[in-house]
Design an enzyme around this catalytic site. Structure first.
Site, mmCIF file in Angstrom:
data_model
loop_
_atom_site.group_PDB
_atom_site.id
_atom_site.type_symbol
_atom_site.label_atom_id
_atom_site.label_comp_id
_atom_site.label_asym_id
_atom_site.label_seq_id
_atom_site.Cartn_x
_atom_site.Cartn_y
_atom_site.Cartn_z
ATOM 1 N N ILE A 79 0.821 -1.216 0.000
ATOM 2 C CA ILE A 79 0.000 0.000 0.000
ATOM 3 C C ILE A 79 0.851 1.261 0.000
ATOM 4 C CG2 ILE A 79 -2.000 -1.059 1.098
ATOM 5 C CD1 ILE A 79 -1.050 0.006 3.768
ATOM 6 N N GLY A 114 8.674 3.577 -0.768
ATOM 7 C CA GLY A 114 9.540 4.745 -0.861
ATOM 8 C C GLY A 114 10.955 4.390 -0.478
ATOM 9 N N GLY A 115 11.770 5.444 -0.301
ATOM 10 C CA GLY A 115 13.159 5.218 0.048
ATOM 11 C C GLY A 115 13.326 4.592 1.418
ATOM 12 N N TYR A 116 12.311 4.719 2.291
ATOM 13 C CA TYR A 116 12.386 4.174 3.651
ATOM 14 C C TYR A 116 12.122 2.681 3.667
ATOM 15 C CZ TYR A 116 7.401 4.678 2.861
ATOM 16 O OH TYR A 116 6.154 4.614 2.310
ATOM 17 N N GLY A 117 11.392 2.165 2.688
ATOM 18 C CA GLY A 117 11.014 0.766 2.688
ATOM 19 C C GLY A 117 9.652 0.577 2.045
ATOM 20 N N ASP A 140 9.167 16.511 8.502
ATOM 21 C CA ASP A 140 8.769 16.122 7.145
ATOM 22 C C ASP A 140 7.260 16.229 6.974
ATOM 23 O OD1 ASP A 140 9.373 15.409 4.564
ATOM 24 O OD2 ASP A 140 9.418 13.251 4.950
#
Length: 362
Positions: free
Chosen positions: A151, A154-157, A271
């Site tokens: 769902i 991104g760069g975080y996971g 953020d």
């Protein structure tokens, strides 16, 4: 021979006319009348089918904008994120030159100085917040982290939708372990919101820490994020009425105010942006993604050598000086508020280089 041919043609025409004049068992109607009726019926049926298809397509488009249908619009664009920008680099001096910006979250992690120290210290194995889930439990909940359960990414996971054994629906964030990034973001998020309970902040249900794997389990918010509803394909009429937009803005402000004033140490999100505002079916907003959050003590501000955030939302003061305080979130919220009101993205790369940033709050 010509005379014979003309006679044959005349006989054939006479035969066809004679056949069409036959009376049929259908109400004793002549054959040509029955054929005419059937042709008219099929023509009418064809026209009705075309009309019905057009009507169904129009209704489907109308249903798409109703959030209750479960259809969440997609957003194709991606705003450039600032991850690990040098303290004195002035990204606002020439907005057309974005080469110094990293489009994904930095692999170096959330750090405050050149030594690479984590924003928040803590032992991930002894967190004490929420429930500890085994890897097996989360694999079962997400059906082996199946692709159809993704769902968010991104760069975080990657974030998966999962259903636990008790039937509760959760969102499982599988953090990418890039040079220790998973460990740092894991610790930051748990420290920041592990014990926080507020209706306008996404709730942390639990976590998983096995080997090098780090996962966070959140409450599932089932109506996408604000960016999708502002900039995605919602059809000819946006479901975000002025009342709903006001509700989202006020709820987001309450969540941020709680982080700044209701906690000790206070939490600076760093953020705040539309994609980090999750929405439920009743359009209640929940601030999410605390991977860049910073916990501040009683001091008014904090100086960091790393500037973190998303291009377009980061305040010029924070970007140029590295001075971090709750005012950084307030600036980002101001940009978000303009985005909610106008429906425009704060970054528009189709504009000339000096006008890429649509909103610049002074």
């Amino acid at each position: 021979m010509p005379v014979t041919g003309e006679t044959d043609d005349g006989n054939n025409n006479h035969s066809i006319s004679h056949i069409l004049s036959y009376k049929t068992p259908l109400f004793n109607l002549k054959l040509y009348l029955v054929i005419s009726i059937f042709l008219a019926f099929f023509l009418l049926l064809f026209s009705f089918t075309i009309f019905l298809c057009c009507r169904l397509n129009r209704n489907a488009r109308k249903r798409k904008v109703k959030h209750s249908s479960g259809l969440i619009p997609l957003v194709s664009k991606e705003i450039v994120e600032i991850k690990a920008l040098d303290q004195h680099a002035d990204c606002f001096r020439d907005e057309g030159k974005i080469g110094i910006l990293v489009p994904k979250k930095s692999n170096e992690g959330v750090v405050d100085d050149a030594s690479g120290a984590s924003d928040v210290s803590g032992d991930a194995q002894n967190i004490g917040w929420g429930r500890w889930y085994s890897m097996r439990e989360l694999e079962m909940a997400t059906r082996g982290f199946a692709e159809e359960n993704v769902i968010g990414e991104g760069g975080y996971g990657i974030v998966f939708k999962g259903i636990l054994q008790d039937g509760s629906v959760v969102a499982v964030k599988n953090l990418l372990n890039n040079k220790g990034q998973a460990e740092k973001e894991f610790t930051v998020e748990v420290e920041a919101i592990g014990k926080v309970r507020h209706k306008n902040l996404v709730g942390l249900v639990g976590y998983c820490a096995e080997g090098a794997r780090r996962m966070l389990v959140y409450e599932y918010v089932d109506n996408g994020n604000l960016e999708q509803w502002l900039h995605g394909d919602v059809g000819p009429v946006s479901p975000l009425t002025w009342d709903i937009r006001m509700k989202i803005a006020i709820g987001t402000a309450k969540g941020l105010a709680y982080l700044h004033e209701g906690l000790e140490p206070k939490v600076v999100h760093r953020d705040v942006k539309s994609s980090n505002i999750l929405l439920d079916k009743k359009w209640n907003p929940k601030v999410s993604d605390f991977g860049l959050a910073k916990l501040l003590g009683s001091e008014a501000s904090y100086v960091t050598t790393r500037v973190m955030g998303t291009f377009g939302y980061v305040s010029p003061e924070y970007a140029s000086t590295g001075m971090l305080n709750e005012g950084s979130d307030v600036y980002s919220f101001g940009v978000l508020l303009m985005e909610i009101i106008t429906g425009r993205s704060p970054i528009d790369y189709s504009r000339p280089p000096g006008e890429v940033r649509v909103f610049l709050l002074q």
